[in-house]
Design an enzyme around this catalytic site. Structure first.
Site, PDB file in Angstrom:
ATOM      1  N   HIS A   1      -8.705  -2.511  12.517  1.00  0.00           N
ATOM      2  CA  HIS A   1      -9.530  -2.917  11.552  1.00  0.00           C
ATOM      3  C   HIS A   1     -10.767  -3.571  12.203  1.00  0.00           C
ATOM      4  O   HIS A   1     -10.898  -4.577  12.957  1.00  0.00           O
ATOM      5  CB  HIS A   1      -8.702  -4.077  11.063  1.00  0.00           C
ATOM      6  CG  HIS A   1      -9.429  -4.748   9.685  1.00  0.00           C
ATOM      7  ND1 HIS A   1      -9.526  -5.994   9.526  1.00  0.00           N
ATOM      8  CD2 HIS A   1      -9.893  -4.301   8.711  1.00  0.00           C
ATOM      9  CE1 HIS A   1     -10.166  -6.160   8.378  1.00  0.00           C
ATOM     10  NE2 HIS A   1     -10.584  -5.017   7.885  1.00  0.00           N
ATOM     11  N   ARG A   2     -11.991  -3.028  11.645  1.00  0.00           N
ATOM     12  CA  ARG A   2     -13.414  -3.601  12.265  1.00  0.00           C
ATOM     13  C   ARG A   2     -13.461  -3.295  13.826  1.00  0.00           C
ATOM     14  O   ARG A   2     -13.894  -4.351  14.300  1.00  0.00           O
ATOM     15  CB  ARG A   2     -13.781  -4.863  11.806  1.00  0.00           C
ATOM     16  CG  ARG A   2     -13.443  -5.135  10.414  1.00  0.00           C
ATOM     17  CD  ARG A   2     -13.743  -6.680   9.981  1.00  0.00           C
ATOM     18  NE  ARG A   2     -13.385  -7.027   8.681  1.00  0.00           N
ATOM     19  CZ  ARG A   2     -13.346  -7.900   7.968  1.00  0.00           C
ATOM     20  NH1 ARG A   2     -13.844  -9.113   8.593  1.00  0.00           N
ATOM     21  NH2 ARG A   2     -12.662  -8.377   6.801  1.00  0.00           N
TER      22      ARG A   2
ATOM     23  N   GLU B   1     -15.290   2.535   5.299  1.00  0.00           N
ATOM     24  CA  GLU B   1     -15.211   1.818   4.099  1.00  0.00           C
ATOM     25  C   GLU B   1     -16.470   1.858   3.633  1.00  0.00           C
ATOM     26  O   GLU B   1     -17.366   1.172   4.218  1.00  0.00           O
ATOM     27  CB  GLU B   1     -14.333   0.713   4.152  1.00  0.00           C
ATOM     28  CG  GLU B   1     -14.430  -0.202   2.887  1.00  0.00           C
ATOM     29  CD  GLU B   1     -13.851  -1.694   2.942  1.00  0.00           C
ATOM     30  OE1 GLU B   1     -13.255  -1.960   4.087  1.00  0.00           O
ATOM     31  OE2 GLU B   1     -14.050  -2.375   1.929  1.00  0.00           O
TER      32      GLU B   1
ATOM     33  N   GLU C   1     -11.221   1.717  11.601  1.00  0.00           N
ATOM     34  CA  GLU C   1     -11.657   1.428  10.232  1.00  0.00           C
ATOM     35  C   GLU C   1     -12.903   0.506  10.481  1.00  0.00           C
ATOM     36  O   GLU C   1     -12.982  -0.388  11.341  1.00  0.00           O
ATOM     37  CB  GLU C   1     -10.641   0.434   9.406  1.00  0.00           C
ATOM     38  CG  GLU C   1     -11.019   0.042   7.966  1.00  0.00           C
ATOM     39  CD  GLU C   1     -11.824  -1.029   7.727  1.00  0.00           C
ATOM     40  OE1 GLU C   1     -12.213  -1.486   6.647  1.00  0.00           O
ATOM     41  OE2 GLU C   1     -12.099  -2.011   8.833  1.00  0.00           O
TER      42      GLU C   1
ATOM     43  N   ASP D   1     -16.784  -0.961   8.257  1.00  0.00           N
ATOM     44  CA  ASP D   1     -17.410  -1.163   6.835  1.00  0.00           C
ATOM     45  C   ASP D   1     -18.979  -0.527   7.018  1.00  0.00           C
ATOM     46  O   ASP D   1     -19.598  -0.973   7.831  1.00  0.00           O
ATOM     47  CB  ASP D   1     -17.611  -2.548   6.732  1.00  0.00           C
ATOM     48  CG  ASP D   1     -16.009  -3.103   6.722  1.00  0.00           C
ATOM     49  OD1 ASP D   1     -15.302  -2.774   5.945  1.00  0.00           O
ATOM     50  OD2 ASP D   1     -15.707  -4.051   7.705  1.00  0.00           O
TER      51      ASP D   1
ATOM     52  N   ASP E   1      -5.849  -5.808  12.684  1.00  0.00           N
ATOM     53  CA  ASP E   1      -6.732  -6.347  13.702  1.00  0.00           C
ATOM     54  C   ASP E   1      -5.935  -6.211  15.357  1.00  0.00           C
ATOM     55  O   ASP E   1      -6.778  -6.527  16.293  1.00  0.00           O
ATOM     56  CB  ASP E   1      -6.912  -7.920  13.514  1.00  0.00           C
ATOM     57  CG  ASP E   1      -7.442  -8.111  12.112  1.00  0.00           C
ATOM     58  OD1 ASP E   1      -8.472  -7.396  11.634  1.00  0.00           O
ATOM     59  OD2 ASP E   1      -7.151  -9.104  11.563  1.00  0.00           O
TER      60      ASP E   1
ATOM     61  N   HIS F   1     -19.362  -5.908   7.865  1.00  0.00           N
ATOM     62  CA  HIS F   1     -18.527  -6.413   6.791  1.00  0.00           C
ATOM     63  C   HIS F   1     -19.218  -6.913   5.672  1.00  0.00           C
ATOM     64  O   HIS F   1     -18.995  -6.565   4.535  1.00  0.00           O
ATOM     65  CB  HIS F   1     -17.246  -7.132   7.136  1.00  0.00           C
ATOM     66  CG  HIS F   1     -16.400  -7.481   6.229  1.00  0.00           C
ATOM     67  ND1 HIS F   1     -16.521  -8.660   5.408  1.00  0.00           N
ATOM     68  CD2 HIS F   1     -15.202  -6.765   5.532  1.00  0.00           C
ATOM     69  CE1 HIS F   1     -15.630  -8.809   4.471  1.00  0.00           C
ATOM     70  NE2 HIS F   1     -15.047  -7.680   4.686  1.00  0.00           N
TER      71      HIS F   1
ATOM     72  N   LYS G   1     -19.126  -0.361   1.684  1.00  0.00           N
ATOM     73  CA  LYS G   1     -19.164  -1.627   1.113  1.00  0.00           C
ATOM     74  C   LYS G   1     -20.222  -1.642  -0.234  1.00  0.00           C
ATOM     75  O   LYS G   1     -21.399  -2.084   0.168  1.00  0.00           O
ATOM     76  CB  LYS G   1     -19.629  -2.755   2.013  1.00  0.00           C
ATOM     77  CG  LYS G   1     -18.354  -3.005   3.156  1.00  0.00           C
ATOM     78  CD  LYS G   1     -17.787  -4.374   2.230  1.00  0.00           C
ATOM     79  CE  LYS G   1     -16.577  -4.728   3.039  1.00  0.00           C
ATOM     80  NZ  LYS G   1     -15.170  -4.411   2.462  1.00  0.00           N
TER      81      LYS G   1
HETATM   82  O1  G3P Z   1     -10.399  -1.082   4.816  1.00  0.00           O
HETATM   83  C1  G3P Z   1      -9.372  -2.012   4.705  1.00  0.00           C
HETATM   84  C2  G3P Z   1      -9.874  -3.587   4.680  1.00  0.00           C
HETATM   85  O2  G3P Z   1     -11.120  -3.643   5.683  1.00  0.00           O
HETATM   86  C3  G3P Z   1     -10.524  -4.002   3.442  1.00  0.00           C
HETATM   87  O3  G3P Z   1     -11.178  -5.286   3.345  1.00  0.00           O
HETATM   88  O4  G3P Z   1     -12.442  -7.129   3.477  1.00  0.00           O
HETATM   89  O5  G3P Z   1     -11.500  -6.332   5.422  1.00  0.00           O
HETATM   90  O6  G3P Z   1     -13.341  -5.173   4.380  1.00  0.00           O
HETATM   91  P1  G3P Z   1     -12.029  -5.842   4.080  1.00  0.00           P
HETATM   92 MG    MG Z   2     -13.109  -3.247   5.641  1.00  0.00          MG
END
Ligand code: G3P
Ligand code: MG
Length: 244
Positions: A9-10, A113, A36, A38, A233, A51, A115
């Site tokens: 994640h990120r 993702e 993943e 953004d 994470d 993000h 945004k």
């Molecule tokens: O893609 C999963 C997650 O990243 C979605 O929420 O706010 O962390 O981008 P956020």
């Molecule tokens: Mg995300």
């Protein structure tokens, strides 16, 4: 089971400043099999990985991404907010991450993702798709968004690229909804996932990739439920579980 996609994640956001190249690289070192991130757009139309819509939290600038040029954005420093050790990290462009994935030793699944909930970036879908296609990464990319109209547009522009529905509600029979917009995956907040839902979705050919799953007991339960991947994470924790 070992094919479950371990999406960082990120990047490895639990260990490094989120959405930086150092974070993406470290995620792969830790055993992530997916990344993943953004995607947003600068004023002059460049795709960048961050993000928040505002630059404040990770760079200290009060400006918004949509209001700065790529050149202005690249002068900002996006690592020291996390730890002084990472001072000098920049906000990456999408192209930089695509290049990292393209050159990775093993196959990495990319989860982009979009945004575009708060800001409707013009032609974001087309630009992301063009960038993915230019690197020949269509087969290993999932485009997700909380903006489901955007996913419909992506599917129309690029039927060969998978889409994932991001949501945080108790959607009723989401695999049917996924089918109705041609989405291959459900990117649900983990609390909206139950084992019986995973079984139904799987039977309908729809994959669950819940987010953001950080605790070992949560990971274990979702592995047992049969999810196709999860977003964390801490890709090291998930890699450890999957190797047992
Ligand atoms: O893609 C999963 C997650 O990243 C979605 O929420 O706010 O962390 O981008 P956020
Ligand atoms: Mg995300």
């Amino acid at each position: 089971m070992s094919e479950l996609i371990n999406f960082a994640h990120r990047g490895a956001a639990g260990h490094r400043p989120e959405n930086t190249m150092v974070s993406f690289r470290y995620a792969l070192e830790l055993g992530a099999t997916g990344i993943e991130t953004d995607v947003q757009m600068t004023r002059d139309g460049h795709l960048v990985l961050i993000h928040d819509e505002s630059l404040q939290r990770t760079t200290g600038s009060p400006a918004w991404v949509k209001d700065v040029t790529l050149e202005e954005l690249r002068q900002l420093e996006a690592g020291s907010w996390y730890d002084e050790k990472y001072r000098g990290e920049r906000i990456p462009t999408l192209e930089e991450l695509l290049e990292l994935v393209r050159q990775a030793k093993s196959r990495v699944v990319l989860n982009l993702e979009l945004k575009n909930g708060l800001i409707q970036y013009p032609e974001l879908e087309r630009k992301v798709i063009e960038a993915v296609r230019a690197c020949a990464l269509s087969e290993q990319t999932v485009i997700s968004s909380f903006n489901h109209y955007s996913l419909v547009e992506c599917k129309a522009l690029a039927p060969e690229i998978k889409t994932g529905i991001l949501y945080m509600e108790g959607l009723y029979e989401p695999w049917k909804y996924a089918g109705s917009i041609g989405a291959e995956a459900l990117h649900a907040i983990q609390y909206a996932v139950r084992p019986e839902f995973v079984a139904e979705a799987t039977a309908h050919g729809v994959a669950y990739h819940p987010f953001t799953v950080n605790e070992i007991h949560e990971m274990t339960a979702l592995i047992q439920a049969g999810v196709a991947g999860m977003i964390t994470d801490y890709p090291d924790r998930l890699a450890g579980l999957l190797s047992n």
